[in-house]
Scaffold this motif. Structure first.
Motif, short mmCIF file in Angstrom:
data_model
loop_
_atom_site.label_atom_id
_atom_site.label_comp_id
_atom_site.label_asym_id
_atom_site.label_seq_id
_atom_site.Cartn_x
_atom_site.Cartn_y
_atom_site.Cartn_z
N VAL A 1 0.84 -1.21 0.00
CA VAL A 1 0.00 0.00 0.00
C VAL A 1 0.87 1.26 0.00
O VAL A 1 0.65 2.18 -0.80
N LEU A 2 1.86 1.28 0.88
CA LEU A 2 2.75 2.44 0.95
C LEU A 2 3.58 2.55 -0.33
O LEU A 2 3.89 3.65 -0.80
N GLY A 3 3.94 1.40 -0.91
CA GLY A 3 4.70 1.41 -2.16
C GLY A 3 3.93 2.04 -3.30
O GLY A 3 4.50 2.76 -4.14
N ILE A 4 2.61 1.77 -3.37
CA ILE A 4 1.77 2.39 -4.39
C ILE A 4 1.75 3.91 -4.23
O ILE A 4 1.90 4.66 -5.19
N SER A 51 10.19 -2.62 2.82
CA SER A 51 9.66 -3.23 1.61
C SER A 51 9.02 -2.19 0.70
O SER A 51 9.10 -2.30 -0.53
N ALA A 52 8.39 -1.19 1.29
CA ALA A 52 7.73 -0.14 0.50
C ALA A 52 8.71 0.57 -0.42
O ALA A 52 8.37 0.95 -1.55
N ALA A 53 9.94 0.77 0.05
CA ALA A 53 10.95 1.44 -0.76
C ALA A 53 11.26 0.66 -2.03
O ALA A 53 11.38 1.23 -3.13
N TYR A 54 11.37 -0.65 -1.91
CA TYR A 54 11.66 -1.49 -3.07
C TYR A 54 10.43 -1.66 -3.97
O TYR A 54 10.52 -1.60 -5.20
N ILE A 55 9.27 -1.86 -3.34
CA ILE A 55 8.04 -2.04 -4.12
C ILE A 55 7.70 -0.78 -4.90
O ILE A 55 7.20 -0.85 -6.03
N SER A 56 7.97 0.39 -4.32
CA SER A 56 7.66 1.64 -5.02
C SER A 56 8.42 1.75 -6.33
O SER A 56 7.89 2.23 -7.34
N GLU A 57 9.67 1.30 -6.33
CA GLU A 57 10.47 1.33 -7.56
C GLU A 57 9.93 0.34 -8.59
O GLU A 57 9.90 0.62 -9.78
N ILE A 58 9.49 -0.82 -8.11
CA ILE A 58 8.93 -1.84 -9.01
C ILE A 58 7.65 -1.31 -9.65
O ILE A 58 7.45 -1.42 -10.87
N ILE A 59 6.76 -0.74 -8.83
CA ILE A 59 5.49 -0.23 -9.34
C ILE A 59 5.71 0.96 -10.26
O ILE A 59 5.05 1.10 -11.30
N ARG A 60 6.63 1.83 -9.89
CA ARG A 60 6.92 3.00 -10.73
C ARG A 60 7.36 2.57 -12.13
O ARG A 60 6.90 3.12 -13.14
N ARG A 74 16.64 2.07 1.29
CA ARG A 74 17.41 1.14 0.46
C ARG A 74 18.91 1.25 0.76
O ARG A 74 19.67 0.33 0.47
N GLY A 75 19.30 2.36 1.35
CA GLY A 75 20.72 2.61 1.57
C GLY A 75 21.23 2.23 2.94
O GLY A 75 22.42 2.37 3.22
N ALA A 99 13.71 10.53 -1.56
CA ALA A 99 14.53 10.56 -0.34
C ALA A 99 14.18 9.38 0.56
O ALA A 99 15.08 8.73 1.13
N TYR A 100 12.91 9.09 0.68
CA TYR A 100 12.45 7.94 1.49
C TYR A 100 13.08 6.66 0.95
O TYR A 100 13.63 5.85 1.71
N THR A 101 12.97 6.46 -0.35
CA THR A 101 13.51 5.25 -0.98
C THR A 101 15.02 5.16 -0.78
O THR A 101 15.55 4.08 -0.48
N SER A 102 15.70 6.28 -0.93
CA SER A 102 17.16 6.30 -0.79
C SER A 102 17.58 5.90 0.62
O SER A 102 18.53 5.11 0.79
N ILE A 103 16.87 6.39 1.62
CA ILE A 103 17.22 6.10 3.01
C ILE A 103 17.00 4.62 3.34
O ILE A 103 17.88 3.96 3.91
#
Length: 219
Positions: A35-38, A100-109, A63-64, A57-61
């Motif tokens: 849900v958060l990834g969407i 997981s949301a950080a990774y899923i957001s990139e997949i969905i994007r 995932r990093g 920025a969220y994804t970078s933090i």
């Protein structure tokens, strides 16, 4: 030294109960991450630079930095700031879901961007607003295309859930460690835990293949 699995047979029910704990954490964290990834994926393709920057920025933090670090910050660090002690299972679900949301957001994007732009333009021309076009037309197609990638994320989440043992959650790994401590023999219970994780991943993979075939037939 010979291995003796027989001594652990009476403790197998105790170990198997950890499956429920693990699946509960993985399932709830997976829903939260999805849900958060969407939401994050939509923000990333937003026309507003500030929203896109926040999502990036969220994804970078997340995932990093290591997942175990995020887990320990939420479980051990949050009480220092808020004064409220989070339950181990809740801390695990929150940390896994946010990560997981950080990774899923990139997949969905990537899935959204792969959908032909002409479809959205045609929908807008017919009077469909942006929100309806995204959730009724673009997003369903994107999810169908990225289904295998989402399953891979679910598999990774299932395996990574083993780190909850560091905060005392009585999952499969924690129970295997307890069994080993009782008998002063760790190899056998840890090997049994490995078999359980392997079976869980294989079952998830098989179910995913069945769903993927049905999705292809419905096209």
């Amino acid at each position: 030294m010979e291995l003796d699995f027989q001594q652990f047979i009476p403790s197998l029910p105790f170990l198997l109960k950890g499956i429920t704990v693990t699946l509960k954490i993985v399932f709830v964290a997976g829903i939260l991450g999805f849900v958060l990834g969407i939401v994050l994926s939509i923000l990333k393709i937003s026309k507003f630079p500030v929203l896109s920057w926040i999502a990036d920025a969220y994804t970078s933090i997340f995932r990093g930095t290591p997942l175990v670090l995020q887990l320990m910050i939420i479980y051990y660090g949050t009480p220092q700031i808020t004064g409220v002690q989070i339950e181990p299972a809740a801390a695990a679900i929150l940390s896994f879901g946010l990560n997981s949301a950080a990774y899923i957001s990139e997949i969905i994007r990537a899935g959204i961007l792969a959908v032909d732009k002409g479809q959205k333009e045609a929908a807008l021309a017919l009077g469909v607003n942006n929100r309806q076009a995204m959730f009724d037309l673009i997003l369903p197609q994107a999810l169908k295309n990225i289904f295998p990638a989402l399953i891979n994320e679910a598999v990774s989440l299932t395996k990574e859930s083993a780190i909850v043992t560091v905060i005392g959650v009585t999952d499969i790994m924690r129970r295997a460690y307890i069994m080993g401590g009782d008998k002063f023999s760790y190899f056998e219970p840890l090997l049994l835990a490995g078999v359980i994780y392997y079976v869980m991943v294989m079952v998830l993979t098989l179910l995913a293949k069945v769903l993927e075939r049905r999705m292809r037939r419905s096209d």
